[in-house]
Scaffold this motif. Sequence first.
Motif, PDB file in Angstrom:
ATOM      1  N   LEU A 127       0.728  -1.116  -0.052  1.00 26.43           N
ATOM      2  CA  LEU A 127       0.035  -0.220  -0.215  1.00 26.43           C
ATOM      3  C   LEU A 127       0.967   1.219   0.062  1.00 26.43           C
ATOM      4  O   LEU A 127       0.522   2.182  -0.524  1.00 26.43           O
ATOM      5  CB  LEU A 127      -0.989   0.074   1.185  1.00 26.43           C
ATOM      6  N   ALA A 128       1.922   1.291   0.488  1.00 22.93           N
ATOM      7  CA  ALA A 128       2.947   2.341   0.743  1.00 22.93           C
ATOM      8  C   ALA A 128       3.641   2.752  -0.804  1.00 22.93           C
ATOM      9  O   ALA A 128       3.995   3.769  -0.908  1.00 22.93           O
ATOM     10  CB  ALA A 128       4.071   2.187   1.727  1.00 22.93           C
ATOM     11  N   THR A 129       3.529   1.505  -1.351  1.00 20.63           N
ATOM     12  CA  THR A 129       4.041   1.892  -2.667  1.00 20.63           C
ATOM     13  C   THR A 129       3.177   1.692  -3.798  1.00 20.63           C
ATOM     14  O   THR A 129       3.424   1.587  -4.891  1.00 20.63           O
ATOM     15  CB  THR A 129       5.182   0.590  -3.201  1.00 20.63           C
ATOM     16  N   ARG A 130       1.847   1.759  -3.249  1.00 18.80           N
ATOM     17  CA  ARG A 130       0.598   1.588  -4.366  1.00 18.80           C
ATOM     18  C   ARG A 130       0.705   2.704  -5.569  1.00 18.80           C
ATOM     19  O   ARG A 130       0.536   2.547  -6.601  1.00 18.80           O
ATOM     20  CB  ARG A 130      -0.455   1.980  -3.492  1.00 18.80           C
ATOM     21  N   ASP A 131       0.948   4.156  -5.241  1.00 10.26           N
ATOM     22  CA  ASP A 131       0.934   5.286  -5.902  1.00 10.26           C
ATOM     23  C   ASP A 131       2.034   4.972  -7.189  1.00 10.26           C
ATOM     24  O   ASP A 131       1.813   5.176  -8.382  1.00 10.26           O
ATOM     25  CB  ASP A 131       1.000   6.531  -5.256  1.00 10.26           C
ATOM     26  N   GLU A 132       2.988   4.449  -6.800  1.00  5.43           N
ATOM     27  CA  GLU A 132       4.171   4.202  -7.479  1.00  5.43           C
ATOM     28  C   GLU A 132       3.835   3.201  -8.599  1.00  5.43           C
ATOM     29  O   GLU A 132       4.069   3.245  -9.840  1.00  5.43           O
ATOM     30  CB  GLU A 132       5.567   4.128  -6.801  1.00  5.43           C
ATOM     31  N   ARG A 133       3.300   2.012  -7.976  1.00  3.19           N
ATOM     32  CA  ARG A 133       2.784   0.803  -8.804  1.00  3.19           C
ATOM     33  C   ARG A 133       1.696   1.258  -9.895  1.00  3.19           C
ATOM     34  O   ARG A 133       1.862   0.838 -10.921  1.00  3.19           O
ATOM     35  CB  ARG A 133       2.318  -0.231  -7.927  1.00  3.19           C
ATOM     36  N   LEU A 134       0.940   2.304  -9.436  1.00  3.58           N
ATOM     37  CA  LEU A 134      -0.300   2.826 -10.400  1.00  3.58           C
ATOM     38  C   LEU A 134       0.476   3.339 -11.505  1.00  3.58           C
ATOM     39  O   LEU A 134      -0.285   3.199 -12.663  1.00  3.58           O
ATOM     40  CB  LEU A 134      -1.176   3.593  -9.484  1.00  3.58           C
ATOM     41  N   LYS A 135       1.193   4.202 -11.184  1.00  2.81           N
ATOM     42  CA  LYS A 135       1.839   4.983 -12.244  1.00  2.81           C
ATOM     43  C   LYS A 135       2.675   4.143 -13.164  1.00  2.81           C
ATOM     44  O   LYS A 135       2.382   4.241 -14.395  1.00  2.81           O
ATOM     45  CB  LYS A 135       2.761   6.084 -11.703  1.00  2.81           C
ATOM     46  N   THR A 136       3.361   3.236 -12.708  1.00  2.83           N
ATOM     47  CA  THR A 136       3.860   1.950 -13.726  1.00  2.83           C
ATOM     48  C   THR A 136       3.031   1.297 -14.366  1.00  2.83           C
ATOM     49  O   THR A 136       3.423   0.994 -15.554  1.00  2.83           O
ATOM     50  CB  THR A 136       4.979   1.265 -12.784  1.00  2.83           C
ATOM     51  N   LEU A 137       2.020   0.796 -13.787  1.00  6.91           N
ATOM     52  CA  LEU A 137       0.734   0.258 -14.524  1.00  6.91           C
ATOM     53  C   LEU A 137       0.258   1.032 -15.678  1.00  6.91           C
ATOM     54  O   LEU A 137      -0.043   0.463 -16.715  1.00  6.91           O
ATOM     55  CB  LEU A 137      -0.081  -0.448 -13.635  1.00  6.91           C
ATOM     56  N   GLN A 138      -0.009   2.015 -15.324  1.00  2.00           N
ATOM     57  CA  GLN A 138      -0.931   3.060 -16.371  1.00  2.00           C
ATOM     58  C   GLN A 138       0.162   3.301 -17.539  1.00  2.00           C
ATOM     59  O   GLN A 138      -0.547   3.301 -18.727  1.00  2.00           O
ATOM     60  CB  GLN A 138      -0.952   4.312 -15.608  1.00  2.00           C
TER      61      GLN A 138
END
Length: 559
Positions: free
Chosen positions: A337-348
Amino acid sequence: MLRELRIQNFAIIDRLEIQFHEQLNVLTGETGSGKSILVDAVDLLLGGRASSEQIRTGCDEAVLEAAFQISADGLIAEQLNEMDLPVGKGEDLVIRRVLTRTGKSRAQINGRLVTLGQLQRLGNLLVDIHGQHEHQSLLNPEQQLYLLDAFGKLLPLRENCHRHSLAFQTVRDELAELTSRERDRFQREDLLKFQVQEIGSAQLSPGEDVRLEQERSLLSNAERLAVLADEAYQCLYNADGAIVGQLARVESLLIELVRTDDRMKDLAETCSGAAAQLQDLSGRLRDYKEGIEHDPKRLEQIEDRLHWIASLKKKYSSALEDILAFHRKAQDDLAILATRDERLKTLQAAREEGRLKYADLAKRLTKERMRAARSLEKKVENELAQLKMGRTTFEIRIESREGMDDLGPTGVDAIEFLIAPNPGEAPKPLARIASGGELSRIMLSLKSILAAVDRVPTLIFDEVDAGIGGGVAEVVGQRLKNLARHRQVLCVTHLAQIASQAAAHFTVEKGLSDGRTVTKVRQLEKDNRVEEIARMLGGRELTPTAFKHAREMLDLGMH
């Protein structure tokens, strides 16, 4: 190829065995003799619909068997391996189907029972059946798309498109899951933090609860344990008449005996050993008693600790090891969850990159399909012209879908084969063509062109000559013969012009046996073929002219 067909108690067939040629096989006979029954039998063997009405009257079951010669590689071998039914090199593929009066049927491949779905999947790769109104795969848009791609040598590009489609879908699905969890993200994060803190503050260790239970049991029973140990020690060592003292007296008596009779030496040694063991036992009992702690404060601490552990077990799991595993997973989830924003950008970014790559491949595939479609249209129209349909228009309609949800495994195109048999008419889908003769010639044209790329090794044409005759029939016969150079062909026909082109000629006859109607099939040699073709030319009146014409046709057909 279909090497052999065996039929028993099916329709009006009592018992029948046929061995087919690897090229063009024709079946001829009077109307109603049962030629199409053979086609029905093959269709049933390959997963067609079964009915108890197909069983011969008076019989309990019908049995159908076919032996196919197949290559050790290719789609058929792959399908068999997928079904865990591999065929050894040089072995035939044997399919057997039994129909019963109860309406049920059993299917076997090389002696092993298979489902109807498995039989149908394999059958679609083995045989393609075409009749006047049953055209199967060529009327299927997916098959039409495959044939166009195969004709245009586009299958590698299409497979590349498929791989990018799967990769895009994987990214899209992960992104959708991650986005859907956004709504309860903060609630879940708070809960995880609480759980991690609650379990972590307990500082649990594996097996701690078991060790504490044992220690509590000792502390709770300390007084009783001390009493028991002391009483045992007194009996052994310290009380009047203690066992250790009595045993010492026995030992001295035995030593005295040995001085006179050395046969008692082993008894004296045994007594000496027992005395030593009891001395050791006495000492251990004394030490055990002195080591027992009477510690009410420690017992209270243990009770509190076990109560805390019990509350965690009630909330998370009855096993301490599971609570510790839950704690580790909660920590991992918090880290995610702490890295969720970074993962979201990577997936997008990956989704957009995948969409662009797919769009580029799909665009190239569409362009190449357009090119292949124009070429295939011309070839089909040329073939139809030779089949006396020179004014026919053949068209392949290609429509592209738009949108991210349409990144399918075969690109973004939907295609359909269209035909306009007469000038001035708008092209219509093949399935809506009314004339059986026209549709038969269209199918034959497509098969002739696509023979080199079509995957199905055996083609069956049931009365492909419907609605045609004269010069057209001769051309159709030649086309079938040419087609049979690439694929095995079985053809039910009424036309001598087609029958004369065959590598193997079978006649189907209906007669009486023991007062019952039966269908027989026999392979014709040259003299018998002349007679049969003469019959097809002139009817029941077999004139010398008919025989002469038949011989000429056979001679031409063999060249």
